[in-house]
Design a protein around this motif. Structure first.
Motif, short mmCIF file in Angstrom:
data_model
loop_
_atom_site.label_atom_id
_atom_site.label_comp_id
_atom_site.label_asym_id
_atom_site.label_seq_id
_atom_site.Cartn_x
_atom_site.Cartn_y
_atom_site.Cartn_z
N VAL A 1 49.04 50.44 36.41
CA VAL A 1 48.53 50.01 37.71
C VAL A 1 48.55 51.20 38.67
N THR B 1 50.69 42.62 43.79
CA THR B 1 49.59 43.56 44.00
C THR B 1 48.42 42.89 44.71
N ALA C 1 44.34 40.34 37.98
CA ALA C 1 45.54 40.88 37.35
C ALA C 1 46.52 39.80 36.92
#
Ligand SMILES: Cc1cc2nc3c(=O)[nH]c(=O)nc-3n(C[C@H](O)[C@H](O)[C@H](O)COP(=O)(O)OP(=O)(O)OC[C@H]3O[C@@H](n4cnc5c(N)ncnc54)[C@H](O)[C@@H]3O)c2cc1C
Length: 405
Positions: free
Chosen positions: A43, A99, A3
């Motif tokens: 997300v 994340t 990501a």
């Protein structure tokens, strides 16, 4: 997928693919057509969107859990980047979402992480009671009910059978009422299939306040109470749960509510990741926003859905955590992001209440729409129609994107 992002100047990141987040993403997709420098990332911890309003049916065994899991890849246009990962925090200074797949930078962030069950720190509740906030939760409730009925069928003592086959639902709001009604209608048939007498299962609904469906009109409450009574649901109001123990829910007045399965549907609060952040929060940890749905003191972050604490200027009250509110807020956020890109003024959020519909059992329901209260089959059909229309709108919005892949 890794990501991490090299730069974030053209990035709009939507955190959460629920009612609010998915609708921001779907509505924004077409608006970005004229802004090729912009990219959109969604997300979520799951690779599916959950039709949460249908969970009572899954928990009551009338709908499969997979039927309420809508794959996000089928829903989003090919050029929308989807990252399936857990969001663990926010780096507000550097504008990065933290994340499990690494940091994701944003130019604009949309917070749409929904809510989680609020156990109000009642001792034992988190350990002893099931919750109902995801398709997996609903599967667990139905699994526990089936197991309890099997155990009851294996016994011979009618009292023990009755206790095991009793489902106790804590919280008499819309979720508790829908679940209690659904189970009351299905359990006798399921009991028979397990070889258990149809009169053994029971459903109890325990509510701390003076009424179920608090905040609704007395007419609607009366109609819902009549249907529940007709279905054999024992409703206890003014019954505050003080603790959940191995034996059951212990009420404040000392009474014990016994059963074989316990479900807590007594309220929600903001997700932990928000509680642990420096974002401005209000009642139940929801994030405070301005009239344009931008987080206070953070104009680069929008919030929509359950996570946002949005005051309705007409009533002065914070709007309830409802899917219809989440969808409307999602639309406004998408429009405001589009306005920012086009240099147009932002639009203040106004909630247009379409009414309140609650299913009570598998065939009946209650509804308050435009000041008219109905109860019975029509209200249930209305609920079915709303769910159908919602699914159509998701398909339509994807189709609506002229460059969907
Ligand atoms: C059983 C039940 C029945 C309901 N029935 C109705 C109804 O009939 N009508 C109505 O109007 N409302 C109803 N509601 C309320 C409605 O479901 C919520 O208001 C609505 O889901 C809020 O939408 P949202 O987008 O804010 O959050 P959600 O729809 O919950 O979406 C949040 C998303 O964020 C993701 N997420 C959260 N945290 C993280 C993280 N840390 N990392 C990655 N992803 C994360 C989740 O996976 C989820 O996809 C019901 C609620 C329940 C529990």
């Amino acid at each position: 997928m890794n990501a991490s992002t090299a730069g974030s100047s053209g990035l709009i990141v939507v955190a959460g693919g629920g009612y609010a987040g998915l609708h921001v993403a779907l509505r924004l997709t077409a608006k970005l057509r004229n802004h090729p420098q912009m990219s959109l990332t969604l997300v979520d911890r799951h690779d599916y969107h959950q039709a949460i309003t249908e969970l009572p049916r899954v928990a009551g065994g009338t709908r499969a859990a997979d039927a309420v899991r809508i794959p996000l890849q089928d829903t989003l246009a090919a050029h929308v980047r989807f990252v399936q990962t857990e969001i663990t925090g926010f780096d507000l200074a550097d504008r990065r979402l933290l994340t499990g797949a690494g940091p994701i930078g944003w130019w604009r962030l949309v917070l749409a992480l929904g809510s989680r069950p609020n156990d109000f720190a009642i001792p034992g509740l988190a350990q002893r009671a099931l919750s109902l906030y995801s398709a997996s939760d609903a599967e667990r409730v139905w699994g526990a009910v089936s197991k309890a009925l099997t155990a009851a069928a294996a016994g011979t003592d009618p009292e023990r059978q009755r206790r095991l086959a009793t489902v106790v639902v804590g919280g008499g709001g819309a979720t508790g009422v829908e679940l209690a009604g659904e189970l009351a209608e299905t359990l006798p048939k399921v009991a028979s299939a397990h070889g258990l007498a149809a009169d053994r299962p029971a459903v109890q609904l325990v509510e701390a306040g003076p009424t179920i469906l608090a905040g609704s009109s007395p007419q609607l409450i009366g109609k819902a109470a009549r249907i529940l009574s007709d279905l054999g649901v024992a409703v206890r109001t003014n019954a505050t749960i003080a603790a959940a123990t191995e034996e059951g829910f212990r009420l404040k007045d000392g009474q014990l509510v016994e059963g074989g399965v316990f479900v807590w549907a007594g309220g929600v609060k903001a997700p932990e990741v928000v509680a642990d952040s420096a974002l401005p929060t209000g009642h139940n940890g929801r994030v405070k926003v301005d009239q344009y749905l931008r987080v206070l003191d953070h104009p680069e972050i929008y919030a929509a859905g359950d996570i946002a604490s949005v005051v309705d200027p007409r009533t002065g009250h914070v709007l309830s955590p409802l899917a219809q509110v989440a969808l409307e807020e999602g639309e406004t956020v998408a429009r405001n992001l589009g306005a920012e890109l086009s240099g147009r003024p932002l639009e203040a959020f106004t909630f247009h209440d379409k009414g309140f519909v609650v299913s009570v059992g598998t065939r009946r329901g209650v509804a308050d729409i435009a000041g008219i209260t109905t109860g019975g089959h029509l209200a249930h059909l209305l609920k079915d129609a709303i769910e159908w229309e919602y699914r159509q709108s998701v398909k339509h919005l994807r189709g609506w994107d002229p460059i969907a892949g």
